[in-house]
Structures are given as structure tokens and as C-alpha cells.
Design an enzyme around this catalytic site. Sequence first.
Site, PDB file in Angstrom:
ATOM      1  N   ASP A 358       0.835  -1.276  -0.309  1.00 50.08           N
ATOM      2  CA  ASP A 358      -0.268   0.106   0.527  1.00 50.08           C
ATOM      3  C   ASP A 358       1.069   1.194   0.039  1.00 50.08           C
ATOM      4  OD1 ASP A 358      -2.456   1.333   0.892  1.00 50.08           O
ATOM      5  OD2 ASP A 358      -1.832   2.080   2.697  1.00 50.08           O
ATOM      6  N   GLU A 394       1.266  -0.459  -4.471  1.00 54.67           N
ATOM      7  CA  GLU A 394       0.320   0.648  -5.750  1.00 54.67           C
ATOM      8  C   GLU A 394       1.509   1.545  -5.562  1.00 54.67           C
ATOM      9  OE1 GLU A 394      -3.515   2.591  -3.162  1.00 54.67           O
ATOM     10  OE2 GLU A 394      -1.924   2.398  -1.928  1.00 54.67           O
TER      11      GLU A 394
END
Length: 709
Positions: A358, A394
Amino acid sequence: MIFDLKHDLPTKLPNHSLSAGRSDPIGATFDGEGVNFAVFSEHAEKIELCLFSEDGKVEIARIPLLERNGNIWHIHVAGLTPGTSYGYRVHGAYDPENGHRFNPNKLLLDPYAKRQSGTLLWHDAIMGYTIGAKDKDLSFDTRDSAPYVPRSIVVDPQFSWGNDRRPEIPASETVIYEAHVKGMTAEFLGLDALQRGNFLGMSSEPVLDHLNKLGVTTVQLLPVHAFLDDKFLLEAGLTNYWGYQSIGFFAPEPRYMTKRGIWEFQTMVRRFHAAGIEVILDVVYNHSGEGNEFGPTLSFKGLDNKSYYRLADNQRHYINDTGTGNTLNVRHPMVLRMIMDSLRYWVEVMHVDGFRFDLATVLGREVDGFNRYGGFLDALGQDPVLSNVKLIAEPWDLGPGGYQLGNWPHPFLEYNDKFRDDLRKFWRGDEGMVANLGERLLGSAMTFDHSGRAATSSINFVTCHDGMTLRDLVSYDHKHNAANGEDNRDGKDDNYSSNMGVEGPTDDAEINAARAQRQRNLLACSFLSQGTPMILAGDEIGNTQHGNNNVFGQDNPIGWVNWEQADTELLAFVQKLTALRRDHNVLRQLRFLHARPRIKDGKPDVFWRMPDGTPPTREEWESPDTKTICTELRTSYGTPEYRASDDVLFIVINNDGDLDVTLPPCVPDKTWELILDTATPDAGAQCITGKTAPVKAASVCVFALMPAA
């Protein structure tokens, strides 16, 4: 019970002898004779190990860690066993203006704890400073936080893995399914009450059967590291559903376990592997749940705030490249070690198959900005354990230079938001999108084809947990987030969605048919593009969040997948797509396509055509009037001869009206066969005898070159 810190607690327990112990491994390690405790703090003056009664409610001893090896404090307590509840109290300077926030009144979680128990209660005592004080976070709170915070638990991670082996799905065969443990199972048909919302339910036979029939190879779970519920969510009657507020990078989230044992997670992984499915974890090493200077003191902040977090020049405030209040200091060697130890733990002890990072740019940001050869990425790339599992970035955060799509080193795959947005815009009918669409169909080669990277580098998705579901994308023009309690201000405004005539559900059969076909078109483009396809759990059955594009706090039917109202026709179509991708290796290549002649036969590996069969001009590529493009695909020119195949596909993507498409010339003894048509998804293969084929409005057709009958 409020503890009096001035009251003398035992510094040892009867029948539990103390010894120096070891500084390695860090954490609480059961060795058969007792437990070795080791914890890092560079700036602490004193660390106390706090032991609790069997139920975790009563503190029964405080044992000072008198041994220190460098900045790792350690002790061995004989006679302790798995299940022991513990925490730490750390003494040192409380000097926020110089980065220090030590407060021994606060019971701290072990960053390396393999299990946590209890739920965080939002009480003023969990703050290191005094709420309401005139000097705010510069004040010092003397209340004990122990009654309100979770406990660290000693575990024995041994597990009977049997003949468990990682499936090791090749990148070219990978189909990712992003799912939430609770959201996937809360209403899944065929599960009993004890299976809903937990790891064992996630790997139950009904769920595994669905995934196998669907044709996915890899399940990517939203965060399962222990996390906390934000205070503002609880006050709004919500919870931290997605889980992006980690407070322990080694411990599975307790709410996903029925017996509170890590064996439940291990059992889930073993079952997935037995079904031939990989498990990837969405991990949040960019920040913790402690927030900024006004957040609670639960672990890292009280152990060594200045080491664990990136601080602003004034040391009092936190750098906030994550939008959550703090940013972990990955450049510190011990924070980097913690992350690497955590990753290896989940691979070696818990047997997971990879990670999705993330806000990954945080992890690659050095003093001068993002560096694809920075400390963390170099450490990861050379690690003999971690370099052999799936790694997904990401590729952005909120910090300076935060958008780094395409800049990650091999073997990273990357979330490709340009693929998402361009496909949405094209099918919505935005003008001038054909050139962008062509780039996405070929794996976004202009972005990813460098440094020896594979054509699988792009994660091709139209939806993910963050945003609208596929069904909502074709049913709503605007987000509908009123249930989140933020007056519809949260969530993205630019969804590139279209309600196709009516906002939300409708009884209009024509609109519903058009919506169904657009869902099929979007899914088809994902599976027909070079790269790695990913689908969001529930999209295969037409799941809706009723227009809510930010269900991070909706641990309820809004955020859960509604299996009762499954669109079985859409499900069958997705199964058809995964089978088509398995059957045709030109859709899952490792080498990029660049319209260069192949060694095998001198034919270009990709050839673009207009519907009349002519190659498109630059003007036609860029024209707002061009709504249809056709492409002929073969094995890449760069594919070694021994891997080249005779597989040839002709794909028509038409967002215009009905038309006749000129098919490419056939070679002797071959004919074109229509194998997929989103306008008639139930139809079987159809042999085309003429030189043209009819293509319906707003549809995708795939033709395969097959031996003539």
C-alpha cells in the site's frame, strides 16, 4: 482497573528464573524452557517487561530489561509458555520538540508480537499527553493506559503443514482476485455462522469451489495485520472495515479468528494451496495506526518515536506522506529490519505467496526522493526468500514526487491506474480515447517496457476495493457516500462512470441490458489485454455498494458482497473469460508486442486495423470520431523459437453502432472462428465463412484462427 505506577510490582515471578537471554531474534520467542524477550529502542533510558494474568486483566510483574546489545534490550524468563500476555513500559525523555515521547504510564504493544488480544478502547489515558491541556501534546499524561489497550501474546508458531507447497503460479498465468475476509464471507451462501467473517470461512469448501470455478489463481486479501478502529469512525457508528491502520506487522487481526489462534490463518493458507490458489497480502508498512502528535501512544511512538517515524524539521510534528498523520521511517536500519523480518515471517512461517504494498512510494523514498535502487528495494531484491514471491506496488503516495507508475524494479508488478481510467473513459464514450485504449491493450509498453521488465508488469484492473464496484460504475453518474457521515465529501469525484440514463437501480429493461453489456465489455478488455488481470470480489456477480465509492468504514451489507442476488449470467461470462485466457497464450505473454516481424514467419506480432481492414492513420488514431479499433495478435517477436506458437487472435473493440468488420486474410487451411461476443455472451463458437463479420454496437468480439473443417 487502574494501575498505580508507584505501587511496587514484582520484578520477577516465583518459579520463573531470569537470565540474560539473547538479542536475536527480536520479539517474544518460546524456546521450550521459557520465553526470550528482545525489543529495539535507541533512545530509551529503561525498559520494563510487563507480565499479565492468564486473562490479561491484572499486571502481575514488571521486569526490567537489564541486558542491552547495541540498541536491542533483552531478557529470558524461564517457565513462561505460549499464551502469556505481556507488554512494555519504556522510560526516557518526554521531549516532543526534540522528537521524544517516552511515557512509562502507557502500556505498549510489542512491534514483533505474533498475536494480539483485546480491543483498543478510546479513552483519554491512551494518549501520551493530557487531552485539553493548554500546551497540548507538550503536556504529559500520568494515567495508566493498560485497561484500554490490547495485549501482546506469546505464541508457538509451529504448525503441521504436511506436504504444503506454494503453487508458484507463473506471472503469465496469474489472475488476481482482490477480496476482503469479512466482506467475502459475511453473506456467502452455504457457510454456517462460525465460518462467516474469518480466515476459516475464507478458505471453506464453498468459497474455494467458487474461486476454482471462476478460474482465479491468486487471492489478494485486504489488510490482515492487526489494526485499530479510528475514533472518528466509532463515534459515527462505523468501524475500520478495510483495515489500513496497522498496529502490528506480525500479528493476524484478532477479529478474523474464532479461537484467537494463528493456526487459523495458517490453516487458511494450507487450504488455499491445496486448491492450487496463491495467497497475497495487502500490507501497510508506510504508516501505523498511531496517527500524528495528537494520536495515541500504543507501540512505536512510546518505544522510540524518533527512530520509528519520519519527523519534520522541528521534530515535534510528523511528515505525512500517507495522509494518515504519520510516515514510518523506512530509512532507519531497525525499522527497515522490522519490515524485512515481518515479510520473511509471513512467507516462511505463515506460507503466504506475496505482497501488495500500500502507498509503496513511501518505501522507496530516500533523502532526495524516490529511488528504485533505494535501501528497502535493494534489500528486497537481494533477499533469497522475498525476491522469489510475488511483489505488487501501489506506485504512488501523497508525498513529493509520489506518482511513480512504471518506475519499479523487476520483479514488481504495479497497479495501473491509467489502465483503469482509460478503459472507463473509452466505454463511457469520451472522445479521442482509441490511442489510449490501444496502449492499454498492449500492456502499457511505453510505461513498463524497460530494464528487462515483463509484459505482465501492469496490473490491469477496472475496479478495486477503493472506488465503485463494476455494477455501480455503469449505474451511477455520481458517488453516493452519505452513509459515511461526511456529507458526501469523501471518496473520489472523478469516477469516469455513467448511469446510462437513470441514476441507480431501474426497471427499464433496455437500460439494464446496456449496463450488463458494458460490464462485460470492461471485463473483456481487462482479460484481453497484455499484463496481469485483476478483478474485485463480487464484480463477477454484479455486486453493488449502491453508489458508495469509499466503503472503508462500512463493515455491513453496504461493504459486504451480496451473494444472494448474484448475477449468474455475468458469473458465467467471467468464467468464459478466464478459460479463454488460459486457452490462448497470446493473451498472457512475457514479452511486449511492438509490431515487429517474428523470426518464426516474418509476420508482425501485432497488427492494427480499422473496421474496413486498412491500417489506421495517425489522424484516425487521434480522431474523436474513431470509436472502433481492431487488432491481430501473435506471439511476440522477442519470444524464443521454442516458445513461439501458432496462436492468432483478432480482437474487435467497438463502441460505435452495428457494423461489418473486414477480417484479416486467412492462410491456407485456416478459418476465422468467433469465440467471444459480449453482445451474445451465451453463444458458442461460430465459424466465419466470409471475409467480413457483423459486430454489434458497443461490443467486443474475439476471433481465433482455427484449422478449416
